[in-house]
Design a protein around this motif. Structure first.
Motif, PDB file in Angstrom:
ATOM      1  N   HIS A  37     -18.171  22.505 -24.746  1.00 19.10           N
ATOM      2  CA  HIS A  37     -19.651  21.756 -25.133  1.00 19.10           C
ATOM      3  C   HIS A  37     -19.790  20.585 -24.097  1.00 19.10           C
ATOM      4  N   LEU A  38     -18.751  19.863 -23.799  1.00 13.08           N
ATOM      5  CA  LEU A  38     -18.881  18.504 -23.066  1.00 13.08           C
ATOM      6  C   LEU A  38     -18.639  18.888 -21.546  1.00 13.08           C
ATOM      7  N   HIS A  39     -19.408  18.307 -20.859  1.00 12.50           N
ATOM      8  CA  HIS A  39     -19.449  18.966 -19.421  1.00 12.50           C
ATOM      9  C   HIS A  39     -18.642  18.140 -18.492  1.00 12.50           C
ATOM     10  N   ARG A  40     -17.862  16.945 -18.905  1.00 13.63           N
ATOM     11  CA  ARG A  40     -16.976  16.411 -18.112  1.00 13.63           C
ATOM     12  C   ARG A  40     -15.740  16.980 -18.447  1.00 13.63           C
ATOM     13  N   PRO A  41     -14.612  17.187 -17.541  1.00  8.49           N
ATOM     14  CA  PRO A  41     -13.345  17.584 -17.459  1.00  8.49           C
ATOM     15  C   PRO A  41     -12.427  16.421 -18.348  1.00  8.49           C
ATOM     16  N   GLN A  42     -11.917  16.689 -19.539  1.00 13.54           N
ATOM     17  CA  GLN A  42     -11.171  15.451 -20.167  1.00 13.54           C
ATOM     18  C   GLN A  42     -10.014  16.025 -20.978  1.00 13.54           C
ATOM     19  N   VAL A  43      -8.980  15.081 -21.110  1.00 14.85           N
ATOM     20  CA  VAL A  43      -7.847  15.316 -21.827  1.00 14.85           C
ATOM     21  C   VAL A  43      -7.925  14.724 -23.118  1.00 14.85           C
ATOM     22  N   ILE A  44      -8.169  15.465 -24.352  1.00 12.23           N
ATOM     23  CA  ILE A  44      -8.333  14.902 -25.747  1.00 12.23           C
ATOM     24  C   ILE A  44      -6.656  14.632 -26.021  1.00 12.23           C
ATOM     25  N   THR A  45      -5.947  15.764 -26.057  1.00 19.60           N
ATOM     26  CA  THR A  45      -4.200  15.460 -26.281  1.00 19.60           C
ATOM     27  C   THR A  45      -3.872  16.337 -24.873  1.00 19.60           C
ATOM     28  N   PRO A  46      -2.630  16.234 -24.878  1.00 19.76           N
ATOM     29  CA  PRO A  46      -1.979  17.156 -23.723  1.00 19.76           C
ATOM     30  C   PRO A  46      -2.419  18.728 -23.944  1.00 19.76           C
ATOM     31  N   ALA A  47      -2.423  19.287 -25.108  1.00 15.78           N
ATOM     32  CA  ALA A  47      -2.633  20.460 -25.637  1.00 15.78           C
ATOM     33  C   ALA A  47      -3.971  20.764 -26.028  1.00 15.78           C
ATOM     34  N   VAL A  48      -4.886  19.754 -26.026  1.00 11.58           N
ATOM     35  CA  VAL A  48      -6.404  19.914 -26.379  1.00 11.58           C
ATOM     36  C   VAL A  48      -7.233  19.464 -25.323  1.00 11.58           C
TER      37      VAL A  48
END
Length: 401
Positions: A235-246
């Motif tokens: 859904h979000l178009h920028r690559p990003q780390v929410i948590t190391p596993a998400v």
């Protein structure tokens, strides 16, 4: 198991009138090359395969080609529908596909995993399509309220405090994850992957996502995915780390100038016996770069510092005190791929003349085209022709009255 996480292809989408389908076909080539070079076990596509519910035929053909080529490259594919996809249309042929290709669009099936075996045993992949609260809650399985999920702190069973029939994005995803955990409870210690299409709290948006909030409440807490080995978000178009596993892989290309500085990637996720061993970003080659340039029209046309952007997609912000005539056509002499134009004069440098003074001596066509340019950008030659025809028709009607 080696998984390749990608999302938000938006096949059939353009960029300010520019056809991106050739660049999207090049991305499919790149994806197949990565699968072959890295011996990928499964490709995870986390929604928004297409840009709209009824995609152009060429976009449909490109997706079919991508699935066939990925299968022939020796990998599996698990894909879900996103908020841009028509879920039933995307999933209508899922039962006819090779069993190595799984397209999941039905909320009722969120608790039925795709199981992929590797040297360390099975990995259970749960595919959660985009869940529109107004419709998905009637389709989601209803976990036994007498056997609550200990990882779920919500005592309401997923319903919002507003009422038993009121659901938000978070509450709907909570119900889906409770269903996933019911299945996981029967397989203690199993490695698990979740695909989901949602705006997870902590994620940063861009100008190219379509909002999915309901009543202003659209975010999903990342804690809902606690205990899952890896969560592949879309859904979000920028690559990003929410948590190391998400994580969000982000889109494979930029769909707005707000993403001009973003590095577009897919994610290689190595899952071992005890969990994630490594996550590695694989950069997606870009058709051409994007640049946002600022200055007067003369500066943009002559300054050496802008020479490196002559082959880029360009969004120009003109700082001339008065908007120049035919600015886009003039700008495209140096930047042939200029797609967007804005006018931001210096503070206090606006045109203080009255409307009569500003239009004195100008033809109706000049006034009309200047208005279009002011509110939206320079009109195209076809639009100028239409304006001319409309003004001629109005003049003839006035003379005949």
């Amino acid at each position: 198991m080696l998984a390749l996480h990608t999302s938000d292809w938006h096949l059939g989408r353009g960029l300010h009138g520019h056809d991106l389908l050739p660049a999207q076909a090049a991305f499919v080539d790149h994806l197949v090359e990565v699968v072959r070079a890295e011996s990928v076990d499964v490709v995870l596509v986390s929604g928004d395969v297409h840009d709209r519910a009824i995609p152009p035929v060429r976009a449909l053909e490109l997706f079919d080609e991508a699935l066939s080529r990925l299968r022939d490259a020796g990998t599996r594919v698990v894909a879900i529908s996103g908020n841009h996809d028509a879920a039933r249309r995307l999933g209508d042929k899922s039962g006819l596909l090779d069993p190595r290709i799984r397209i999941r669009t039905d909320p009722a099936a969120v608790g039925v995993p795709v199981v992929v075996e590797d040297a360390d045993g099975p990995v259970r992949i749960y595919a959660i399509p985009y869940l529109e609260p107004a419709t998905a809650n009637a389709l989601l399985p209803d976990p036994d309220p007498a056997d609550p999920d200990p990882a779920d702190p919500d005592p309401t069973g997923g319903r919002d405090p507003a009422g038993a029939t009121s659901f938000s994005q978070a509450a709907t995803m909570r119900r889906a994850m409770r269903t996933v955990r019911v299945d996981l409870d029967g397989h203690p210690g199993a490695r698990s992957v979740v695909l989901a299409h949602a705006w997870v709290t902590g994620g940063a948006g861009s100008d190219s996502e379509r909002g999915i909030s309901v009543g202003g409440v659209g975010n999903v807490p990342s804690s809902l995915f606690d205990g899952i080995t890896y969560t592949a978000l879309g859904h979000l178009h920028r690559p990003q780390v929410i948590t190391p596993a998400v994580r969000y892989s982000g889109s494979p290309m930029a769909f707005s100038f707000s993403e001009a500085a973003d590095r577009k990637t897919s994610l290689l996720v190595d899952i071992g016996r005890d969990g994630i061993r490594a996550v590695r970003a694989v950069e997606v080659p870009a058709e051409r770069r994007m640049a946002v340039l600022r200055g007067t029209l003369n500066e943009l046309l002559t300054a050496a510092r802008f020479a490196a952007h002559e082959g880029d997609f360009v969004s120009a912000v003109l700082t001339d005190p008065i908007r120049p005539d035919d600015a886009m056509a003039t700008l495209q002499r140096r930047f042939p791929h200029a797609l967007r134009l804005a006018h931001e004069p210096p503070a206090g440098a606006g045109d203080d003349r009255s409307f009569g003074e500003r239009t004195h001596g100008r033809t109706d066509l000049e006034i009309a085209t200047a208005f279009v340019a002011h509110v939206r950008g320079e009109p195209t030659p076809r639009e100028r022709t239409l304006l001319t025809a409309a003004l001629d028709a109005a003049r003839i009607a006035e003379e005949a009255a």
